[in-house]
Design a protein around this motif. Structure first.
Motif, PDB file in Angstrom:
ATOM      1  N   HIS A 182       1.041  10.888  -3.342  1.00  0.00           N
ATOM      2  CA  HIS A 182       1.652   9.560  -3.299  1.00  0.00           C
ATOM      3  C   HIS A 182       2.376   9.277  -4.621  1.00  0.00           C
ATOM      4  CE1 HIS A 182      -1.778   7.942  -5.679  1.00  0.00           C
ATOM      5  NE2 HIS A 182      -2.472   8.834  -4.996  1.00  0.00           N
ATOM      6  N   ALA A 183       3.339   8.357  -4.569  1.00  0.00           N
ATOM      7  CA  ALA A 183       4.209   8.119  -5.723  1.00  0.00           C
ATOM      8  C   ALA A 183       4.100   6.722  -6.303  1.00  0.00           C
ATOM      9  CB  ALA A 183       5.671   8.377  -5.328  1.00  0.00           C
ATOM     10  N   ASP A 184       3.241   5.868  -5.726  1.00  0.00           N
ATOM     11  CA  ASP A 184       3.252   4.473  -6.174  1.00  0.00           C
ATOM     12  C   ASP A 184       2.640   4.270  -7.551  1.00  0.00           C
ATOM     13  OD1 ASP A 184       0.862   5.173  -4.902  1.00  0.00           O
ATOM     14  OD2 ASP A 184       0.422   3.149  -4.245  1.00  0.00           O
ATOM     15  N   ARG A 244       8.800  13.664  -8.338  1.00  0.00           N
ATOM     16  CA  ARG A 244       8.315  14.631  -7.348  1.00  0.00           C
ATOM     17  C   ARG A 244       7.335  15.628  -7.971  1.00  0.00           C
ATOM     18  NH1 ARG A 244       9.820  15.837  -2.377  1.00  0.00           N
ATOM     19  NH2 ARG A 244      11.760  14.654  -2.497  1.00  0.00           N
ATOM     20  N   PHE A 245       7.608  16.071  -9.194  1.00  0.00           N
ATOM     21  CA  PHE A 245       6.695  17.017  -9.861  1.00  0.00           C
ATOM     22  C   PHE A 245       5.364  16.328 -10.182  1.00  0.00           C
ATOM     23  CE2 PHE A 245      10.983  18.419 -11.663  1.00  0.00           C
ATOM     24  CZ  PHE A 245      11.222  19.278 -10.608  1.00  0.00           C
ATOM     25  N   PHE A 294       0.823  -1.210   0.000  1.00  0.00           N
ATOM     26  CA  PHE A 294       0.000   0.000   0.000  1.00  0.00           C
ATOM     27  C   PHE A 294       0.860   1.264   0.000  1.00  0.00           C
ATOM     28  CE2 PHE A 294      -2.406   3.308   2.388  1.00  0.00           C
ATOM     29  CZ  PHE A 294      -3.427   3.490   1.469  1.00  0.00           C
ATOM     30  N   ASP A 295       0.661   2.099  -1.026  1.00  0.00           N
ATOM     31  CA  ASP A 295       1.342   3.383  -1.192  1.00  0.00           C
ATOM     32  C   ASP A 295       2.842   3.277  -1.441  1.00  0.00           C
ATOM     33  OD1 ASP A 295      -0.889   4.982  -1.134  1.00  0.00           O
ATOM     34  OD2 ASP A 295      -0.334   6.093   0.667  1.00  0.00           O
ATOM     35  N   VAL A 296       3.392   2.060  -1.580  1.00  0.00           N
ATOM     36  CA  VAL A 296       4.838   1.976  -1.778  1.00  0.00           C
ATOM     37  C   VAL A 296       5.256   1.155  -2.998  1.00  0.00           C
ATOM     38  CG1 VAL A 296       5.386   2.381   0.647  1.00  0.00           C
ATOM     39  CG2 VAL A 296       5.106   0.026  -0.162  1.00  0.00           C
ATOM     40  N   LEU A 327      12.055  11.800  -0.182  1.00  0.00           N
ATOM     41  CA  LEU A 327      11.574  10.905  -1.228  1.00  0.00           C
ATOM     42  C   LEU A 327      12.714  10.008  -1.688  1.00  0.00           C
ATOM     43  CD1 LEU A 327       9.135  10.172  -3.000  1.00  0.00           C
ATOM     44  CD2 LEU A 327      10.005  11.790  -4.705  1.00  0.00           C
ATOM     45  N   ASP A 328      12.512   8.709  -1.621  1.00  0.00           N
ATOM     46  CA  ASP A 328      13.543   7.734  -1.966  1.00  0.00           C
ATOM     47  C   ASP A 328      12.871   6.586  -2.704  1.00  0.00           C
ATOM     48  OD1 ASP A 328      15.717   6.092  -2.176  1.00  0.00           O
ATOM     49  OD2 ASP A 328      16.074   5.873  -0.025  1.00  0.00           O
TER      50      ASP A 328
END
Length: 308
Positions: free
Chosen positions: A137-139, A123-124, A19-21, A158-159
């Motif tokens: 979120h980035a997933d 990130r953008f 979730f979310d990753v 952010l990684d």
């Protein structure tokens, strides 16, 4: 270049336990976008085909994502016009907002001579996700931009890391033609998790990553279990439990809710198995009276790509 046309892939986020990753990119469906340089500074959405979405840049995820890029670029003269062809239905759970956000920033970055790396572009694009769901979120955007499987190790800072994609892994996705807004799907989630459930989930996440690198399909299958989010969100999806059970009986490794739903994904070893799973999805949904679409796809290891 004065203009560029890109393909921005749909994505499966969460991938059951992540979730979310954790997320992955699809070969189909995907959005297409034409991005043109403009003498007018800033960003303008010239048209959106296939969906009723705002043309005002500050209310459109692609516009917001590019605005974030241009703010970082600090070039007051930079201007772009974006035409969007939406092939991913908003609210589908297969990364509609992420595709628009990702495609826009990758295309603009290419026209600018690539001042930012692909990882920096994530990130953008996350700002588009913030507009769409209220959470940056980035997933979805990470695999859409980078391709393949991606893991978000941390949001502060952010990684993001790319994961190995087994060559025989295929995805089958069914998209019931109902809308589940990500913001609504987040509201029903529990804010506290039992330690026993958390431990079980962590084990599955670690094992899924190990299974991908080892190309151990049995381990991948055992790891595709979500004990935290799926039990709650599955109530929003017609025939979810029957669908999941029947697909595993048909040979799927396993699967779950794609993003916040209503789409459901299943992973399989090989195309033949993935197409059998598609047939099973059709058998389950045909009698329900719910319109749906089914996609059979390899994992897209390229991410957003230039097509013209």
């Amino acid at each position: 270049m004065d203009s560029i046309k890109v393909f921005a892939p749909g994505t499966v986020a969460n991938v059951a336990c992540g979730f979310d990753v954790i997320g992955l990119a699809l070969d189909a469906p995907g959005d297409e976008m034409i991005i043109r340089r403009s003498e007018v500074p800033g960003v303008r959405i010239s048209a959106v085909h296939g969906a009723d979405l705002p043309l005002e840049a500050s209310r459109n995820v692609a516009g917001v994502a590019v605005q974030a890029l241009l703010q970082k670029l600090e070039d007051p003269k930079a201007g772009f016009e974006i035409e969007i062809f939406k092939n991913i239905h908003p609210g589908s759970g297969i990364g509609s907002s992420a595709a628009s956000s990702a495609g826009a920033v990758v295309g603009v970055n290419l026209l600018l001579g690539e001042p930012f790396s692909r990882k920096q572009l994530v990130r953008f694009a996350m700002e588009g996700e913030r507009l769409a769901s209220g959470a940056a979120h980035a997933d979805n955007v990470a695999p859409a931009i980078l391709g393949g499987f991606t893991l978000v190790r941390s949001y502060r800072p952010l990684d993001i890391t790319a994961l190995h994609t087994p060559k025989d892994l295929w995805v089958t996705v069914i998209h019931p033609q109902i809308e589940v807004k990500t913001s609504d799907a987040r509201e029903i989630l529990k804010q506290k998790v039992l330690m026993t459930d958390a431990i079980r989930q962590w084990g599955n996440v670690g094992a899924l990553v190990a299974g991908l690198y080892q190309e151990n399909y049995d381990l991948i299958s055992r790891s595709l279990e979500d004990v935290i989010v799926e039990p709650i969100r599955s109530i929003l999806i017609p025939a979810f439990h029957e669908l999941k059970l029947r697909c595993k009986e048909a040979g799927a490794l396993g699967g779950g809710i794609s993003g916040s739903g209503p789409s459901v994904f299943m992973l399989s070893k090989g195309e033949e198995s993935a197409r059998k799973v598609a047939d099973t999805m059709n058998q389950v949904y045909a009698p329900l009276g719910v319109d749906y679409k089914i996609y059979v796809s390899q994992i897209n290891t390229e991410g957003v790509k230039v097509i013209g």
